[in-house]
Design an enzyme around this catalytic site. Sequence first.
Site, short mmCIF file in Angstrom:
data_model
loop_
_atom_site.label_atom_id
_atom_site.label_comp_id
_atom_site.label_asym_id
_atom_site.label_seq_id
_atom_site.Cartn_x
_atom_site.Cartn_y
_atom_site.Cartn_z
N HIS A 219 1.14 -1.22 -0.22
CA HIS A 219 -0.41 -0.20 0.01
C HIS A 219 0.94 1.41 -0.55
O HIS A 219 0.25 2.55 0.08
CB HIS A 219 -0.62 0.30 1.17
CG HIS A 219 -2.22 -0.98 0.69
ND1 HIS A 219 -2.17 -2.06 0.69
CD2 HIS A 219 -3.32 -0.42 0.86
CE1 HIS A 219 -3.49 -2.10 0.58
NE2 HIS A 219 -4.60 -1.95 0.87
N SER A 223 -0.17 -0.99 -6.57
CA SER A 223 -0.01 -2.22 -7.30
C SER A 223 0.16 -1.68 -8.47
O SER A 223 0.59 -0.83 -8.82
CB SER A 223 -1.66 -2.45 -7.48
OG SER A 223 -2.54 -2.90 -6.10
N LYS A 247 -14.03 -8.75 -9.29
CA LYS A 247 -13.22 -9.63 -10.45
C LYS A 247 -12.72 -10.77 -9.29
O LYS A 247 -12.95 -11.49 -10.09
CB LYS A 247 -12.64 -8.53 -10.70
CG LYS A 247 -11.66 -8.69 -11.98
CD LYS A 247 -10.52 -8.02 -12.48
CE LYS A 247 -9.70 -8.31 -13.66
NZ LYS A 247 -9.12 -6.84 -14.16
N ASP A 248 -12.20 -10.42 -7.68
CA ASP A 248 -11.25 -10.99 -6.84
C ASP A 248 -12.41 -12.23 -6.75
O ASP A 248 -12.10 -13.20 -6.78
CB ASP A 248 -10.76 -10.82 -5.76
CG ASP A 248 -9.25 -10.02 -5.92
OD1 ASP A 248 -8.80 -10.39 -6.87
OD2 ASP A 248 -9.32 -8.34 -5.09
N GLU A 291 6.41 -34.17 -1.66
CA GLU A 291 5.39 -33.52 -2.46
C GLU A 291 5.33 -32.15 -3.63
O GLU A 291 6.60 -32.33 -3.53
CB GLU A 291 4.32 -32.51 -1.02
CG GLU A 291 3.89 -33.79 -0.34
CD GLU A 291 1.97 -33.94 -0.75
OE1 GLU A 291 2.53 -34.32 -1.68
OE2 GLU A 291 1.39 -33.67 0.16
#
Length: 427
Positions: A219, A223, A247-248, A291
Amino acid sequence: MSFPWAKQYTPKHPFMVWMDEKLPLPRLVYSAVGGGYEVPRNINYFWNFGFLAGFCLVIQIVTGVILAMHYGGNTQVAFDSTEHIMRDVNYGWMLRYGHANGASAFFVIVYLHIFRGFYFGSYKAPREMIWLLGVVIFLLMMATAFMGYVLPWGQMSYWGAQVITGLFSAIPMVGEPIREWLLGGFAPDNAALNRFFSLHFLLPFVILGVVILHIWALHIPGSSNPTGVEVKSESDTLPFYPYFIAKDGWTIGLFLIIYSLFVFFMPNALGHPDNYIPANPLQTPAHIVPEWYFWPFYAILRSFTQDWLFIIPAKLMGVLAMFSAILVWFFLPWLDKSPVRSGNYRPLYRKFFWVLVLDVLVLGYCGGMPAEQPYVLVAQIASIYYFLHFLVIVPIVSSIERPEPLPYSITEAVLGSDKAAAPGDKA
């Protein structure tokens, strides 16, 4: 990032006014993920992976806490308690499968998030701290996942712990004492299982704390975006809420569909069948493998088959290379000196980026295969290229490359314009 045109939080209800004076938590949320946080208007779906990763972390913490209520952290009952969760606890099978497949989903999303950062130059100034904290989160994820893999106390759990903790013995002089101190004995046993259980429960909350720092650091500069051009005016941004929340939300819906397919229809597709066999220290599995999300680094570890200069043991070289494969990411903001961030405007870098993606996929495939030819040879070649990419290719390309012209602003990149900035202009 605080822009002068960003909407300010103004509570209207008397209670919210009082709350804002005494504990301005709503103001903090509004500034962090609400209408007060402005985001570049051109960010695409590759920027949704950060939000998805946070969503996966919440799934892992919630399911993990509930599973811990029924798990027995003792070698005598650990395997049976895992089966008890699966068979006797209401919806225990769903919690266990959700947790196991949630770990895989978490790593898939984080890997995509990392490679998006590679391509779009998200590690460049002024966002170096965001990148560094992200690498710390990844290291913590790997430690947490390894310890969680040990908890079912099946064959692959036990022997995975034996192999991974055995890496510490490669450290000259102090390696074996460190390994015994970590395990609480000479081999994985009750003391080791208790320690892994405690740390596996604790580390997700440490990850959560670093994630908060990661978001805080984000922040400050704001972004990044696909062009790599910084925000110049109000027309370059949109409020995070409601545009990017929606959108998310769509992406989370798609993620839950895919995640549910694995949990309900193929829950063991990404696991190893040997882990449904109780741990037996006297019976070594034919093929010990971690894994799948560890496979690229496991391939690098196994690439060293001979002592270097007949002095440094191959095992030590493998351990150093495996950890260096991640630690080199810390130096990426300074290795890449190009003034242009986005790979969209770096034609030469873009080609080498896709070679790196292919190289990591090859390493992952070799890491899941037995330690025999031709897999070892292919992994050795891929490992050499992996380090060449970061230590040699990226610095050279950033020095000799001629980037394509950048758009003057984010708005022009979206709406189109005849103007173009010089390469690296405010990028």
